[in-house]
Design an enzyme around this catalytic site. Structure first.
Site, short mmCIF file in Angstrom:
data_model
loop_
_atom_site.label_atom_id
_atom_site.label_comp_id
_atom_site.label_asym_id
_atom_site.label_seq_id
_atom_site.Cartn_x
_atom_site.Cartn_y
_atom_site.Cartn_z
CB SER A 82 52.86 56.60 8.28
OG SER A 82 53.14 56.06 9.56
CG HIS A 121 51.26 58.78 13.00
ND1 HIS A 121 50.00 58.69 12.46
CD2 HIS A 121 52.07 58.05 12.18
CE1 HIS A 121 50.04 57.95 11.35
NE2 HIS A 121 51.29 57.54 11.18
CG ASP A 148 47.28 60.24 12.75
OD1 ASP A 148 47.56 60.18 11.55
OD2 ASP A 148 48.11 60.04 13.67
#
Length: 205
Positions: A82, A121, A148
């Site tokens: 990701s 992230h 998210d």
């Protein structure tokens, strides 16, 4: 030797090599068992204490890293894609969590309530609260289309300071692939730990 009917010479050779490899591995294990049997109780006890010392030293080093970095998990492994192309699956990240708040663009590792595996992230939005030393953060994976909020718990729009494990300050590419393999195939982890333990115990140096 086992031969495969109807196979080519290359296949026959491969079967012979594979069989030889298995025999070699069994012989190596047999040597370790024989070495272990030849050791006295005092030697075994001494080697076990040496193994415990190694484990204890590793634990103390980990605790020391926690104190220096301020993070409960100072070293983590990226498990998904990701965050590509910034980080690849298998990269090891080094985290730091100081008194300075995170900023937009920082790459952070955070936990979500009820989830066992942390997420790494990038900070998409940052809002610092005035009345307390806290902040709200919205994150997003570089390789993800949406932010998210689709990953957060139902009704959760932001994560805050208590969720952040640390900020990524360095990395080693693909150095954590062994960890991923052991995570995907737990039996490999137990075999490796047992093998290394036997190697340390039977070592005479």
């Amino acid at each position: 030797f086992f031969l495969v009917h109807g196979g080519s010479r290359g296949e026959e050779a491969r079967v012979r090599r594979d069989t030889g490899g298995v025999c070699g591995a069994m012989g190596f294990v047999g040597d370790i068992v024989s070495e272990l049997r030849s050791m006295s109780v005092r030697q075994v006890a001494s080697q076990v204490l040496g193994l415990l010392l190694i484990v204890t030293s590793a634990f103390m080093m980990w605790k020391g890293l926690m104190v220096v970095t301020g993070s409960e998990s100072p070293v983590v492994v990226v498990l998904s894609g990701s965050m590509e192309p910034a980080f690849q699956r298998g990269d090891i990240l080094f985290l730091y969590k100081g008194s300075k708040p995170v900023e937009t663009g920082d790459i952070v590792v955070f936990n979500l309530d009820g989830r066992q595996i942390p997420i790494v992230h990038r900070v998409l939005r940052f809002h610092e609260k005035r009345d307390e030393e806290d902040f709200d953060v919205l994150t997003k994976g570089d390789n993800n289309f949406d932010d998210d909020r689709v990953l957060y718990n139902p009704g959760q729009k932001w994560i805050n300071k208590e969720h952040v494990v640390g900020r990524a300050v360095g990395y080693l590419p693909y150095a954590g692939m062994a960890t991923i393999i052991m995570n995907d195939f737990p039996f490999v982890k137990y075999v490796l730990i047992g093998f290394l333990g036997l190697m340390v115990i039977t070592s005479k140096e």
